[in-house]
Design an enzyme around this catalytic site. Structure first.
Site, PDB file in Angstrom:
ATOM      1  N   ARG A 214       0.798  -1.057   0.063  1.00 64.01           N
ATOM      2  CA  ARG A 214       0.013  -0.002  -0.071  1.00 64.01           C
ATOM      3  C   ARG A 214       0.862   1.247  -0.046  1.00 64.01           C
ATOM      4  NH1 ARG A 214      -3.940  -3.499   3.001  1.00 64.01           N
ATOM      5  NH2 ARG A 214      -2.864  -3.508   5.003  1.00 64.01           N
ATOM      6  N   PHE A 230     -12.024  -4.006  -5.852  1.00 68.28           N
ATOM      7  CA  PHE A 230     -11.943  -5.140  -4.613  1.00 68.28           C
ATOM      8  C   PHE A 230     -11.176  -4.139  -3.278  1.00 68.28           C
ATOM      9  CE2 PHE A 230     -11.016  -7.260  -8.438  1.00 68.28           C
ATOM     10  CZ  PHE A 230     -12.082  -8.085  -8.566  1.00 68.28           C
ATOM     11  N   ASP A 252     -16.120  -2.179  -4.232  1.00 65.78           N
ATOM     12  CA  ASP A 252     -16.397  -3.711  -3.700  1.00 65.78           C
ATOM     13  C   ASP A 252     -17.602  -3.864  -3.667  1.00 65.78           C
ATOM     14  OD1 ASP A 252     -13.922  -5.266  -1.870  1.00 65.78           O
ATOM     15  OD2 ASP A 252     -16.171  -5.638  -1.382  1.00 65.78           O
ATOM     16  N   ASP A 301      -6.888  -5.659  -6.294  1.00 66.87           N
ATOM     17  CA  ASP A 301      -6.458  -6.491  -5.328  1.00 66.87           C
ATOM     18  C   ASP A 301      -7.660  -7.480  -4.845  1.00 66.87           C
ATOM     19  OD1 ASP A 301      -5.289  -7.302  -2.858  1.00 66.87           O
ATOM     20  OD2 ASP A 301      -5.954  -5.579  -1.518  1.00 66.87           O
ATOM     21  N   CYS A 341      -3.421 -13.395  -4.232  1.00 64.38           N
ATOM     22  CA  CYS A 341      -3.281 -13.741  -2.830  1.00 64.38           C
ATOM     23  C   CYS A 341      -3.375 -15.296  -2.677  1.00 64.38           C
ATOM     24  CB  CYS A 341      -3.844 -13.017  -1.884  1.00 64.38           C
ATOM     25  SG  CYS A 341      -5.740 -13.185  -1.899  1.00 64.38           S
TER      26      CYS A 341
END
Length: 401
Positions: A214, A230, A252, A301, A341
């Site tokens: 970030r 996201f 989101d 993300d 991720c």
């Protein structure tokens, strides 16, 4: 510790011989002696060579998780305190510890246990029967070690609600394991204030592994127009806003996440420049493209699109789609920050998927940075269990010549 010994088949145990921590049921020849699931047992190779000690659970395909490579080590409170102290000393040397992951399972040689520190609150996730039995002693040690540095923990909340616990024959659990406290906790990361809901938030309440990623996007955002996809509770969007972005749109699909993101924006005095909308990213990106929208920075993300090898193909399609759409929304010379991720989306597959997306978008990428998870989520060079699960790339996007 029981008096039982797990004997490996000849030619098996390659993972633990390479430094990993797991033994699967099909690697085991036999188990000598009596034990109960969750007990600590010795592990020996087919020829009797000692491999160390770990806790056993025959209900799971992942039958043994190693605690030590030494056959003569006593697994007691002093041993657990040593593990905890080393984990904390490592964090103090490598990261901002105001909020951080204090224990990261196998990477801290305490397999199956995660402990996150959010200011003066701990959030615990226990995923294995053996570590669940050791958890009270580990937490006692952790509180004592933190107290030595003047850190008083006011409460502990457990988020052991992952489905994987059922594979261990354990019930999923979420709740206080201390006296009740306000589960909305204020933290500060990179100078930005957040309200973390350790009870209702995803995972343990906040994704600490992206802390320095970030920070890395800030220098690209000053004066620009930023799209954060996201956004969850707005962390990347708020870093962009704090860096001086002219405008930021965070997206989101979670109403709860968007509500928390707006609250966090207000908490930091950024509501005028950082806006949030609740929408499906896969639907919104083509709409923005059709309107001719362009951004100086696009951030992708997403949550893990795959949590098993069987669904990797579908995940590839998802990652390819959002990256293709994201690239098309970046102005010529702007920047794309994209990540995965998922443990099963390995670095090679992820980069190959991005290459496919860039061909479809008819753009050209110049790599700025390749990053991974923050140091409080250490990568243990030996076991796949703590590999490069987080892949984070920053590109400059330019139109093809």
């Amino acid at each position: 510790m029981s008096n039982a010994a797990v004997v490996l088949k000849k030619g098996e145990g390659r993972t633990i011989k390479a430094g990993g921590a797991w033994i699967y049921d099909n690697e085991i020849d036999r188990i000598d002696g009596e034990f109960e699931n969750g007990d600590i047992v010795a592990v020996v190779d087919f020829d009797g060579y000692p491999m160390g000690q770990g806790f056993i659970n025959t209900r799971s395909r992942l039958t043994v998780r190693m605690l030590t490579r030494r056959r003569d080590t006593v697994i007691d409170d002093a041993f657990l305190e040593m593990r905890v102290r080393r984990a904390w000393e490592y964090r103090k040397a490598t990261v901002d510890t105001a909020s951080c992951r204090v224990i990261f399972g196998e990477a801290d040689f305490l397999p199956g246990l995660v402990v996150d520190k959010f200011s003066d609150v701990l959030v615990v996730e226990s995923l294995a029967l053996g570590i669940d039995r050791l958890k009270p002693a580990i937490l006692r040690s952790l509180l004592a070690v933190l107290a030595e540095d003047g850190i008083r923990i006011r409460g502990i909340y457990e988020r052991s609600d992952a489905k994987v616990r059922e594979q261990e024959g354990m019930e999923r659990f979420s709740g206080f394991i201390s006296e009740p406290f306000d589960t909305r906790v204020e933290i500060v990361e990179n100078g930005i204030r957040y309200i973390v809901d350790v009870k209702e938030g995803q995972k343990t309440g906040f994704f600490l592994d992206q802390k320095y990623n970030r920070l890395a996007i800030r220098r690209l955002c000053a004066g620009g127009r930023v799209l954060d996809c996201f956004t969850h509770t707005g962390a990347f969007a708020l870093n962009a806003g704090a860096a001086g972005a002219a405008s930021v749109l965070g997206v989101d699909a979670s109403e709860l996440g968007i509500a928390q993101a707006r609250e966090n924006a207000a908490l930091n005095g950024l509501s005028d420049r950082v806006q949030f909308t609740c929408a499906d990213v896969f639907e919104l990106l083509p709409e923005l493209e059709a309107k001719g929208e362009r951004f100086d920075v696009v951030i992708l993300d997403p949550p893990a699109f795959t949590k098993s090898r069987s669904s990797v193909k579908n995940a590839v399609r998802g990652y390819r789609e959002i990256n293709l759409r994201g690239m098309k929304l970046v102005r010529d010379g702007g920047y794309l920050a994209t990540c995965s991720c998922s443990h099963f989306m390995d670095p090679e597959l992820f980069t190959r998927t991005i290459r496919e997306a860039v061909r479809g978008a008819h753009k050209c990428l110049r790599q700025v940075e390749y990053r991974t998870q923050a140091p409080d989520h250490p990568i243990l060079w030996a076991g796949e269990q703590t590999s490069y699960y987080l892949k984070f790339l920053i590109f400059q996007v330019v139109d093809e010549m």
